[in-house]
Design an enzyme around this catalytic site. Structure first.
Site, PDB file in Angstrom:
ATOM      1  N   ASN A 179      -8.173  -5.044   2.601  1.00 18.03           N
ATOM      2  CA  ASN A 179      -6.865  -5.349   2.029  1.00 18.03           C
ATOM      3  C   ASN A 179      -6.025  -6.061   3.095  1.00 18.03           C
ATOM      4  O   ASN A 179      -5.517  -5.420   4.010  1.00 18.03           O
ATOM      5  CB  ASN A 179      -6.195  -4.041   1.589  1.00 18.03           C
ATOM      6  CG  ASN A 179      -4.778  -4.256   1.104  1.00 18.03           C
ATOM      7  OD1 ASN A 179      -4.343  -5.392   0.881  1.00 18.03           O
ATOM      8  ND2 ASN A 179      -4.042  -3.170   0.942  1.00 18.03           N
ATOM      9  N   LYS A 216      -3.208  -7.330   2.814  1.00 15.97           N
ATOM     10  CA  LYS A 216      -1.755  -7.186   2.619  1.00 15.97           C
ATOM     11  C   LYS A 216      -1.104  -8.568   2.757  1.00 15.97           C
ATOM     12  O   LYS A 216      -1.718  -9.564   2.399  1.00 15.97           O
ATOM     13  CB  LYS A 216      -1.181  -6.161   3.592  1.00 15.97           C
ATOM     14  CG  LYS A 216      -1.991  -4.855   3.583  1.00 15.97           C
ATOM     15  CD  LYS A 216      -1.290  -3.718   4.230  1.00 15.97           C
ATOM     16  CE  LYS A 216      -2.168  -2.484   4.111  1.00 15.97           C
ATOM     17  NZ  LYS A 216      -1.506  -1.270   4.532  1.00 15.97           N
ATOM     18  N   HIS A 222      -1.194   0.661  -5.164  1.00 17.51           N
ATOM     19  CA  HIS A 222      -1.156   0.870  -3.721  1.00 17.51           C
ATOM     20  C   HIS A 222       0.176   1.516  -3.350  1.00 17.51           C
ATOM     21  O   HIS A 222       1.207   1.219  -3.955  1.00 17.51           O
ATOM     22  CB  HIS A 222      -1.321  -0.473  -2.992  1.00 17.51           C
ATOM     23  CG  HIS A 222      -1.502  -0.291  -1.516  1.00 17.51           C
ATOM     24  ND1 HIS A 222      -0.439  -0.081  -0.673  1.00 17.51           N
ATOM     25  CD2 HIS A 222      -2.616  -0.258  -0.746  1.00 17.51           C
ATOM     26  CE1 HIS A 222      -0.906   0.074   0.560  1.00 17.51           C
ATOM     27  NE2 HIS A 222      -2.222  -0.027   0.539  1.00 17.51           N
ATOM     28  N   GLU A 282       2.226   1.015  -1.093  1.00 16.92           N
ATOM     29  CA  GLU A 282       3.323   0.079  -0.767  1.00 16.92           C
ATOM     30  C   GLU A 282       3.949  -0.491  -2.040  1.00 16.92           C
ATOM     31  O   GLU A 282       5.147  -0.753  -2.081  1.00 16.92           O
ATOM     32  CB  GLU A 282       2.794  -1.031   0.158  1.00 16.92           C
ATOM     33  CG  GLU A 282       2.555  -0.494   1.567  1.00 16.92           C
ATOM     34  CD  GLU A 282       1.435  -1.168   2.325  1.00 16.92           C
ATOM     35  OE1 GLU A 282       1.040  -2.301   1.985  1.00 16.92           O
ATOM     36  OE2 GLU A 282       0.931  -0.543   3.291  1.00 16.92           O
ATOM     37  N   GLU A 285      -5.553   7.393  -0.612  1.00 15.19           N
ATOM     38  CA  GLU A 285      -4.874   6.815   0.543  1.00 15.19           C
ATOM     39  C   GLU A 285      -3.640   7.653   0.886  1.00 15.19           C
ATOM     40  O   GLU A 285      -2.553   7.421   0.344  1.00 15.19           O
ATOM     41  CB  GLU A 285      -4.423   5.380   0.229  1.00 15.19           C
ATOM     42  CG  GLU A 285      -5.559   4.413   0.014  1.00 15.19           C
ATOM     43  CD  GLU A 285      -5.185   3.025   0.526  1.00 15.19           C
ATOM     44  OE1 GLU A 285      -5.931   2.492   1.345  1.00 15.19           O
ATOM     45  OE2 GLU A 285      -4.136   2.502   0.129  1.00 15.19           O
ATOM     46  N   GLY A 308      -1.583   2.455   8.037  1.00 11.62           N
ATOM     47  CA  GLY A 308      -0.947   1.612   9.045  1.00 11.62           C
ATOM     48  C   GLY A 308      -0.355   2.386  10.216  1.00 11.62           C
ATOM     49  O   GLY A 308       0.388   1.825  11.014  1.00 11.62           O
ATOM     50  N   SER A 320      -5.848   3.887   8.012  1.00  8.75           N
ATOM     51  CA  SER A 320      -6.256   3.779   9.420  1.00  8.75           C
ATOM     52  C   SER A 320      -7.770   3.920   9.635  1.00  8.75           C
ATOM     53  O   SER A 320      -8.222   4.490  10.626  1.00  8.75           O
ATOM     54  CB  SER A 320      -5.490   4.769  10.298  1.00  8.75           C
ATOM     55  OG  SER A 320      -4.092   4.490  10.251  1.00  8.75           O
TER      56      SER A 320
HETATM   57  P1  PGA Z   1      -4.576   0.573   7.028  1.00 12.66           P
HETATM   58  O1  PGA Z   1      -4.170   0.275   5.507  1.00 12.66           O
HETATM   59  O2  PGA Z   1      -6.066   0.528   7.119  1.00 12.66           O
HETATM   60  O3  PGA Z   1      -3.916  -0.513   7.832  1.00 12.66           O
HETATM   61  O4  PGA Z   1      -4.045   1.947   7.355  1.00 12.66           O
HETATM   62  C1  PGA Z   1      -4.913   0.783   4.438  1.00 12.66           C
HETATM   63  C2  PGA Z   1      -4.350   0.314   3.130  1.00 12.66           C
HETATM   64  O5  PGA Z   1      -3.120   0.268   3.004  1.00 12.66           O
HETATM   65  O6  PGA Z   1      -5.090  -0.022   2.194  1.00 12.66           O
END
Ligand code: PGA
Length: 250
Positions: free
Chosen positions: A9, A11, A95, A97, A167, A173, A212
């Site tokens: 992803n 983003k 997601h 976010e 998640e 992140g 992460s």
């Molecule tokens: P990350 O994000 O691996 O940077 O923690 C995962 C995601 O949001 O899908």
């Protein structure tokens, strides 16, 4: 058996120049060689070009989001049919976010899930609790509520053509991944919930872990019995990291 899946992803990252460097190196590294299905999820504007770059490879394309409506007066939105048209087979739905920054509630997520399947896309449905929810002991209730909203609208049978992703918001992140045991606990809960609906579907449902994931922890996480791969954010922008994660899943 469940084929492992790793989705990168991106983003809101990338540029045409950076993407072509990244994708060419990934294609050369053949991330699916060890058996995992590997998806790239670039921002909408780059889907077509990335799709061209992976055409001769085993990589597949996924959107990061879609509009629940099919077409028409939705300025700024992108439909599932458009994603299909540029070569997507999958799309991320719900997601954290999108939920936290763009106000998508469980019902809006459910509508997007339905729209994805209506257009022939495989939704990757994300669920996960915040830190405050975990600390209050609400993890199970939160992920089950998020799942229930989709079950009510789409039905359990729809999950034969879907992927789930756990998640935990506090792990996204932050560099602070869930431990393999923490992940396994929630994955097992989600699978058990689905098994109450349909044991055969639940046994073949792929449940990804996200938050992460990196080369250093991928193997441990993916070796848990109910963890079928990863939804990878930051580390998917680094060729060596992402290749190592895909190999760990295979
Ligand atoms: P990350 O994000 O691996 O940077 O923690 C995962 C995601 O949001 O899908």
């Amino acid at each position: 058996m469940r084929r492992p899946l790793v989705a990168g992803n991106w983003k809101m990252n990338g540029s045409r120049a950076d993407n072509s460097k990244l994708v060419e190196a990934l294609v050369a590294g053949d991330p699916g060689a060890d058996g995992a299905e590997v998806l790239l999820c670039p921002p909408f504007v780059y889907l077509w070009e990335v799709g061209r770059l992976i055409r001769e490879s085993s990589l597949a394309l996924s959107g990061q989001d879609l509009c629940a409506a099919a077409s028409g007066a939705h300025t700024g939105e992108v439909s599932g049919a458009m994603l299909r048209d540029v070569g997507c087979r999958y799309v991320i739905v719900g997601h954290s976010e999108r939920r936290s920054l763009y106000g998508e509630d469980d019902q809006a997520v459910a509508r997007k899930y339905v729209a994805a399947q209506r257009e022939g896309l495989v939704p990757i449905l994300c669920v996960g609790e915040s830190l405050a929810e975990r600390e209050a002991g609400h993890t199970e209730a939160v992920v089950l509520r998020q799942l229930q909203a989709v079950l009510e609208v789409a039905g359990a049978a729809s999950f034969a053509a879907a992927v789930l992703a756990y998640e935990p918001v506090w792990a996204i992140g932050t560099g602070k991944n869930a431990t393999p045991d923490q992940a396994q606990q929630v994955h097992a809960l989600l699978r058990a919930r689905m098994a109450r609906e349909d044991a055969i579907m639940a046994a073949s449902l792929r449940i990804l872990y996200g938050g992460s994931v990196k080369a250093a922890n991928a193997h441990e996480l993916f070796s848990m019995p109910d963890v079928d791969g990863g939804l990878v954010g930051g580390a998917s922008l680094n060729v060596e990291e992402f290749l190592a994660i895909c190999r760990a899943a295979g």
